[in-house]
Scaffold this motif. Sequence first.
Motif, PDB file in Angstrom:
ATOM      1  N   SER A   1      30.871   5.534  23.961  1.00  0.00           N
ATOM      2  CA  SER A   1      32.181   6.013  24.421  1.00  0.00           C
ATOM      3  C   SER A   1      32.023   7.323  25.172  1.00  0.00           C
ATOM      4  CB  SER A   1      33.121   6.252  23.227  1.00  0.00           C
ATOM      5  OG  SER A   1      33.352   5.060  22.539  1.00  0.00           O
ATOM      6  N   ASN A   2      32.653   7.415  26.329  1.00  0.00           N
ATOM      7  CA  ASN A   2      32.653   8.670  27.077  1.00  0.00           C
ATOM      8  C   ASN A   2      33.823   9.528  26.621  1.00  0.00           C
ATOM      9  OD1 ASN A   2      30.412   8.037  28.576  1.00  0.00           O
ATOM     10  ND2 ASN A   2      31.574   7.242  30.304  1.00  0.00           N
ATOM     11  N   PHE A   3      33.521  10.798  26.337  1.00  0.00           N
ATOM     12  CA  PHE A   3      34.562  11.734  25.930  1.00  0.00           C
ATOM     13  C   PHE A   3      35.188  12.442  27.119  1.00  0.00           C
ATOM     14  CE2 PHE A   3      32.164  11.336  21.978  1.00  0.00           C
ATOM     15  CZ  PHE A   3      33.202  11.096  21.092  1.00  0.00           C
ATOM     16  N   GLY A   4      34.450  12.544  28.212  1.00  0.00           N
ATOM     17  CA  GLY A   4      34.976  13.202  29.398  1.00  0.00           C
ATOM     18  C   GLY A   4      33.882  13.813  30.233  1.00  0.00           C
ATOM     19  N   VAL A   5      34.310  14.597  31.215  1.00  0.00           N
ATOM     20  CA  VAL A   5      33.374  15.217  32.146  1.00  0.00           C
ATOM     21  C   VAL A   5      33.607  16.720  32.223  1.00  0.00           C
ATOM     22  CG1 VAL A   5      33.153  13.130  33.542  1.00  0.00           C
ATOM     23  CG2 VAL A   5      34.858  14.822  34.155  1.00  0.00           C
ATOM     24  N   ILE A   6      32.544  17.422  32.564  1.00  0.00           N
ATOM     25  CA  ILE A   6      32.588  18.873  32.769  1.00  0.00           C
ATOM     26  C   ILE A   6      31.941  19.151  34.115  1.00  0.00           C
ATOM     27  CG2 ILE A   6      31.817  21.117  31.930  1.00  0.00           C
ATOM     28  CD1 ILE A   6      31.452  19.884  29.189  1.00  0.00           C
ATOM     29  N   ASP A   7      32.552  20.024  34.909  1.00  0.00           N
ATOM     30  CA  ASP A   7      31.938  20.455  36.162  1.00  0.00           C
ATOM     31  C   ASP A   7      30.962  21.583  35.882  1.00  0.00           C
ATOM     32  OD1 ASP A   7      33.195  18.700  37.903  1.00  0.00           O
ATOM     33  OD2 ASP A   7      34.908  20.024  38.215  1.00  0.00           O
ATOM     34  N   LEU A   8      29.805  21.528  36.538  1.00  0.00           N
ATOM     35  CA  LEU A   8      28.779  22.552  36.390  1.00  0.00           C
ATOM     36  C   LEU A   8      28.421  23.114  37.757  1.00  0.00           C
ATOM     37  CD1 LEU A   8      26.235  20.620  34.108  1.00  0.00           C
ATOM     38  CD2 LEU A   8      28.029  22.189  33.365  1.00  0.00           C
ATOM     39  N   LEU A   9      28.332  24.426  37.849  1.00  0.00           N
ATOM     40  CA  LEU A   9      27.787  25.077  39.041  1.00  0.00           C
ATOM     41  C   LEU A   9      26.328  25.369  38.723  1.00  0.00           C
ATOM     42  CD1 LEU A   9      30.614  27.647  39.876  1.00  0.00           C
ATOM     43  CD2 LEU A   9      30.133  25.485  41.013  1.00  0.00           C
ATOM     44  N   VAL A  10      25.433  24.772  39.503  1.00  0.00           N
ATOM     45  CA  VAL A  10      24.007  24.888  39.216  1.00  0.00           C
ATOM     46  C   VAL A  10      23.280  25.438  40.442  1.00  0.00           C
ATOM     47  CG1 VAL A  10      21.927  23.659  38.503  1.00  0.00           C
ATOM     48  CG2 VAL A  10      24.153  22.907  37.660  1.00  0.00           C
ATOM     49  N   ALA A  11      22.443  26.430  40.199  1.00  0.00           N
ATOM     50  CA  ALA A  11      21.621  27.012  41.263  1.00  0.00           C
ATOM     51  C   ALA A  11      20.168  27.001  40.803  1.00  0.00           C
ATOM     52  CB  ALA A  11      22.069  28.444  41.553  1.00  0.00           C
ATOM     53  N   PRO A  12      19.233  26.957  41.744  1.00  0.00           N
ATOM     54  CA  PRO A  12      17.824  27.013  41.373  1.00  0.00           C
ATOM     55  C   PRO A  12      17.516  28.245  40.529  1.00  0.00           C
ATOM     56  CG  PRO A  12      18.053  26.456  43.685  1.00  0.00           C
ATOM     57  CD  PRO A  12      19.417  26.839  43.194  1.00  0.00           C
ATOM     58  N   ASN A  13      16.656  28.077  39.543  1.00  0.00           N
ATOM     59  CA  ASN A  13      16.191  29.147  38.656  1.00  0.00           C
ATOM     60  C   ASN A  13      17.278  29.723  37.758  1.00  0.00           C
ATOM     61  OD1 ASN A  13      13.551  28.997  39.818  1.00  0.00           O
ATOM     62  ND2 ASN A  13      14.367  30.114  41.560  1.00  0.00           N
ATOM     63  N   ASP A  14      18.396  29.054  37.645  1.00  0.00           N
ATOM     64  CA  ASP A  14      19.488  29.508  36.777  1.00  0.00           C
ATOM     65  C   ASP A  14      19.334  28.859  35.406  1.00  0.00           C
ATOM     66  OD1 ASP A  14      21.772  30.813  35.978  1.00  0.00           O
ATOM     67  OD2 ASP A  14      23.112  29.817  37.391  1.00  0.00           O
ATOM     68  N   THR A  15      20.022  29.387  34.428  1.00  0.00           N
ATOM     69  CA  THR A  15      20.091  28.798  33.096  1.00  0.00           C
ATOM     70  C   THR A  15      21.543  28.483  32.799  1.00  0.00           C
ATOM     71  OG1 THR A  15      18.166  30.024  32.318  1.00  0.00           O
ATOM     72  CG2 THR A  15      19.657  29.171  30.635  1.00  0.00           C
ATOM     73  N   ILE A  16      21.819  27.216  32.487  1.00  0.00           N
ATOM     74  CA  ILE A  16      23.171  26.761  32.186  1.00  0.00           C
ATOM     75  C   ILE A  16      23.223  26.467  30.695  1.00  0.00           C
ATOM     76  CG2 ILE A  16      24.916  24.989  32.617  1.00  0.00           C
ATOM     77  CD1 ILE A  16      22.081  25.270  35.020  1.00  0.00           C
TER      78      ILE A  16
ATOM     79  N   THR B   1      28.291  24.813  25.395  1.00  0.00           N
ATOM     80  CA  THR B   1      28.613  24.772  23.974  1.00  0.00           C
ATOM     81  C   THR B   1      30.023  24.239  23.797  1.00  0.00           C
ATOM     82  OG1 THR B   1      29.341  27.077  24.029  1.00  0.00           O
ATOM     83  CG2 THR B   1      27.088  26.678  23.299  1.00  0.00           C
ATOM     84  N   GLY B   2      30.228  23.497  22.734  1.00  0.00           N
ATOM     85  CA  GLY B   2      31.565  22.989  22.467  1.00  0.00           C
ATOM     86  C   GLY B   2      31.577  22.007  21.326  1.00  0.00           C
ATOM     87  N   GLN B   3      32.799  21.577  21.003  1.00  0.00           N
ATOM     88  CA  GLN B   3      33.008  20.654  19.900  1.00  0.00           C
ATOM     89  C   GLN B   3      33.824  19.471  20.382  1.00  0.00           C
ATOM     90  OE1 GLN B   3      35.715  21.678  16.506  1.00  0.00           O
ATOM     91  NE2 GLN B   3      33.792  21.606  15.347  1.00  0.00           N
ATOM     92  N   LEU B   4      33.263  18.286  20.197  1.00  0.00           N
ATOM     93  CA  LEU B   4      33.986  17.069  20.549  1.00  0.00           C
ATOM     94  C   LEU B   4      35.022  16.771  19.470  1.00  0.00           C
ATOM     95  CD1 LEU B   4      31.006  14.858  21.741  1.00  0.00           C
ATOM     96  CD2 LEU B   4      32.702  15.994  23.167  1.00  0.00           C
ATOM     97  N   PRO B   5      36.111  16.138  19.783  1.00  0.00           N
ATOM     98  CA  PRO B   5      36.400  15.472  21.047  1.00  0.00           C
ATOM     99  C   PRO B   5      37.142  16.341  22.056  1.00  0.00           C
ATOM    100  CG  PRO B   5      38.049  14.837  19.445  1.00  0.00           C
ATOM    101  CD  PRO B   5      37.082  15.767  18.740  1.00  0.00           C
ATOM    102  N   ASP B   6      37.383  17.619  21.773  1.00  0.00           N
ATOM    103  CA  ASP B   6      38.185  18.477  22.639  1.00  0.00           C
ATOM    104  C   ASP B   6      37.335  19.146  23.708  1.00  0.00           C
ATOM    105  OD1 ASP B   6      40.173  20.046  23.737  1.00  0.00           O
ATOM    106  OD2 ASP B   6      40.102  21.548  22.149  1.00  0.00           O
ATOM    107  N   LEU B   7      37.352  18.617  24.935  1.00  0.00           N
ATOM    108  CA  LEU B   7      36.562  19.206  26.017  1.00  0.00           C
ATOM    109  C   LEU B   7      37.148  20.511  26.531  1.00  0.00           C
ATOM    110  CD1 LEU B   7      35.508  16.118  28.156  1.00  0.00           C
ATOM    111  CD2 LEU B   7      34.199  17.357  26.458  1.00  0.00           C
ATOM    112  N   GLU B   8      38.430  20.766  26.270  1.00  0.00           N
ATOM    113  CA  GLU B   8      39.053  22.001  26.769  1.00  0.00           C
ATOM    114  C   GLU B   8      38.433  23.236  26.140  1.00  0.00           C
ATOM    115  OE1 GLU B   8      43.312  21.933  26.664  1.00  0.00           O
ATOM    116  OE2 GLU B   8      43.377  19.918  27.478  1.00  0.00           O
ATOM    117  N   GLY B   9      37.878  23.111  24.952  1.00  0.00           N
ATOM    118  CA  GLY B   9      37.261  24.248  24.285  1.00  0.00           C
ATOM    119  C   GLY B   9      35.807  24.451  24.649  1.00  0.00           C
TER     120      GLY B   9
END
Length: 144
Positions: free
Chosen positions: A98-113, A116-124
Amino acid sequence: MRIILKLFFFSLVLTIISCSGSTEAQTALIKGRITVSDSVDTSGNYSGIQILVVQQGAADDQIDTLYNAITGIDGGFQGNIEIDEASRFTAILGRGGSNFGVIDLLVAPNDTITITGQLPDLEGFEVDSKEERAMQVYDRVSRS
């Protein structure tokens, strides 16, 4: 007008970051911890949560998988994403088919992403990286 300014700033940041002169793929570290609310699962076993980071150019382009991980018992995960340039990517979170949802990520070379969070609430969910912090600063300044 603010939307145009945000898009301009985002494009400018991505252009500056991607002008490294190298056309080779570079990496960014992705890590984090995802847990599950006690109202959904009281076992304390957070394994089996899938984090799938994908990229799709145009709507009719095939989806390219950049990162695929399954959390351990503590909900932790870590790995590298190979990217050609700084960009926005999509992380799909799911468990047990089951998919809970999606999150947008801004990713750049040599960065660390860090996610953290708690399912099922993606807003947090929290996403932390140099790119995310730069965008948050820009959003605060543009609202002033």
